[in-house]
Design an enzyme around this catalytic site. Structure first.
Site, mmCIF file in Angstrom:
data_model
loop_
_atom_site.group_PDB
_atom_site.id
_atom_site.type_symbol
_atom_site.label_atom_id
_atom_site.label_comp_id
_atom_site.label_asym_id
_atom_site.label_seq_id
_atom_site.Cartn_x
_atom_site.Cartn_y
_atom_site.Cartn_z
ATOM 1 N N ASP A 37 -11.709 103.682 -9.706
ATOM 2 C CA ASP A 37 -12.249 103.013 -8.518
ATOM 3 C C ASP A 37 -12.551 104.054 -7.451
ATOM 4 O O ASP A 37 -11.984 105.147 -7.468
ATOM 5 C CB ASP A 37 -11.247 101.988 -7.977
ATOM 6 C CG ASP A 37 -11.930 100.822 -7.272
ATOM 7 O OD1 ASP A 37 -12.522 101.047 -6.197
ATOM 8 O OD2 ASP A 37 -11.882 99.696 -7.798
ATOM 9 N N ASP A 63 -16.849 107.220 -8.805
ATOM 10 C CA ASP A 63 -18.014 106.615 -8.166
ATOM 11 C C ASP A 63 -19.089 106.478 -9.233
ATOM 12 O O ASP A 63 -19.679 107.481 -9.659
ATOM 13 C CB ASP A 63 -18.494 107.491 -7.011
ATOM 14 C CG ASP A 63 -19.729 106.940 -6.308
ATOM 15 O OD1 ASP A 63 -20.290 105.923 -6.775
ATOM 16 O OD2 ASP A 63 -20.140 107.540 -5.300
ATOM 17 N N VAL A 64 -19.340 105.257 -9.686
ATOM 18 C CA VAL A 64 -20.257 105.056 -10.810
ATOM 19 C C VAL A 64 -21.701 105.367 -10.460
ATOM 20 O O VAL A 64 -22.548 105.460 -11.358
ATOM 21 C CB VAL A 64 -20.150 103.625 -11.367
ATOM 22 C CG1 VAL A 64 -18.750 103.356 -11.909
ATOM 23 C CG2 VAL A 64 -20.550 102.575 -10.330
ATOM 24 N N ASN A 90 -16.993 97.310 -15.012
ATOM 25 C CA ASN A 90 -16.701 96.146 -14.175
ATOM 26 C C ASN A 90 -17.082 96.335 -12.706
ATOM 27 O O ASN A 90 -17.257 95.356 -11.988
ATOM 28 C CB ASN A 90 -15.206 95.821 -14.275
ATOM 29 C CG ASN A 90 -14.789 94.744 -13.313
ATOM 30 O OD1 ASN A 90 -15.082 93.560 -13.498
ATOM 31 N ND2 ASN A 90 -14.101 95.132 -12.251
ATOM 32 N N TYR A 157 -28.883 91.143 -6.567
ATOM 33 C CA TYR A 157 -27.753 90.855 -7.454
ATOM 34 C C TYR A 157 -28.230 90.214 -8.750
ATOM 35 O O TYR A 157 -27.829 90.623 -9.849
ATOM 36 C CB TYR A 157 -26.758 89.944 -6.740
ATOM 37 C CG TYR A 157 -25.479 89.712 -7.508
ATOM 38 C CD1 TYR A 157 -24.456 90.661 -7.485
ATOM 39 C CD2 TYR A 157 -25.281 88.550 -8.246
ATOM 40 C CE1 TYR A 157 -23.270 90.464 -8.183
ATOM 41 C CE2 TYR A 157 -24.105 88.333 -8.948
ATOM 42 C CZ TYR A 157 -23.101 89.292 -8.916
ATOM 43 O OH TYR A 157 -21.949 89.082 -9.619
ATOM 44 N N LYS A 161 -27.929 91.871 -12.580
ATOM 45 C CA LYS A 161 -27.149 91.265 -13.657
ATOM 46 C C LYS A 161 -28.031 90.869 -14.839
ATOM 47 O O LYS A 161 -27.581 90.933 -15.997
ATOM 48 C CB LYS A 161 -26.365 90.059 -13.132
ATOM 49 C CG LYS A 161 -25.301 90.430 -12.094
ATOM 50 C CD LYS A 161 -24.298 91.456 -12.619
ATOM 51 C CE LYS A 161 -23.184 91.722 -11.626
ATOM 52 N NZ LYS A 161 -22.176 92.691 -12.142
#
Length: 248
Positions: A37, A63-64, A90, A157, A161
């Site tokens: 995270d 940090d993705v 996630n 968003y 997704k």
């Protein structure tokens, strides 16, 4: 197949909410867990909770949206546990249901960067490790009902997704059977991101078959199933965990 008690699971966005629940679920099954995270204190707290309960976990800053950070997550995970068997992408952020005409470039880019680019970065970095040996690697992406229909989020968003479900399918197509990739599509879930939306969640789910919103643990149990050998023939799908939201 990798048995969960012998596995190493890397979970992003694991300092709270569904990610935290996943970390505990995998640890309870005997897996070694890498709690990833940007919230270092939160990740450390989750890892400590797992260790205090007799589990095996380490916290890693990740940090993705940053490819260097993602590479470090993979390197630290392998250095500590020797491999990565399961990757749970996630980490995600919301867009406050902002429609396209009101979305700024900054909002759009931030949501796409975390929710779609992030899983790509993490998966690409982890693929060589997931493909090592004779055992099947597992990738599980946290999508959303907003990845299947409109109305579950705003423009950014929903787009992110939908893209994540497509990414999941393509992973399965390109890397199966070495990699088993699936996604979960939660409906309304009470998490840290939605703690200010409880009344909204109650209203949104009033007419669903379940008649309520979900707890993070309910999503985590489905993720655990998808990672297990019980789901050995489940490839490239996006599983609704939505209380029947999309039944009609």
């Amino acid at each position: 197949m990798v048995s969960l008690p012998d596995s190493v699971a890397v979970i992003t966005g694991a300092a709270s909410g569904m990610g935290k629940a996943m970390a505990h679920e995998f640890a309870d099954e005997g897996a070694s867990v890498v709690v990833v995270d940007v919230d270092e204190d939160g990740a450390a707290a989750v890892a400590t909770e797992i260790a205090d309960g007799g589990g095996d976990a380490m916290a890693v800053y990740g940090d993705v949206t940053d490819t260097d950070s993602v590479e470090s997550v993979v390197e630290e995970s392998v250095e500590e546990f020797g491999t990565i068997d399961i990757l749970c992408n996630n980490a995600g952020i919301l867009d406050d249901f902002t429609p396209a005409g009101e979305a700024s470039d900054d909002l759009w880019n931030a949501v796409i960067d975390v929710n779609l680019n992030g899983p790509f970065h993490m998966t690409r970095a982890a693929l060589p490790v997931l493909q090592e040996g004779n055992e099947e690697g597992v990738v599980i992406n946290t999508a959303s009902i907003a990845g299947k229909v409109a109305g579950g989020g705003g423009a950014a968003y929903t787009t992110s997704k939908h893209g994540l479900i497509g990414f999941t399918k393509q992973l399965s197509h390109d890397y199966g059977p070495d990699i088993r990739a699936n996604a979960v599509c939660p409906g309304a879930v009470a998490t840290g991101m939605t703690e200010d939306m409880i009344e909204d969640l109650e209203a949104m789910t009033e007419g669903t078959p379940a008649g309520r919103y979900a707890k993070p643990e309910e999503i985590a149990r489905v993720v655990r199933y998808l990672a297990s050998d019980e789901a050995s023939f489940v490839h490239g799908t996006a599983v609704n965990v939505d209380g029947g939201w999309l039944v009609d």
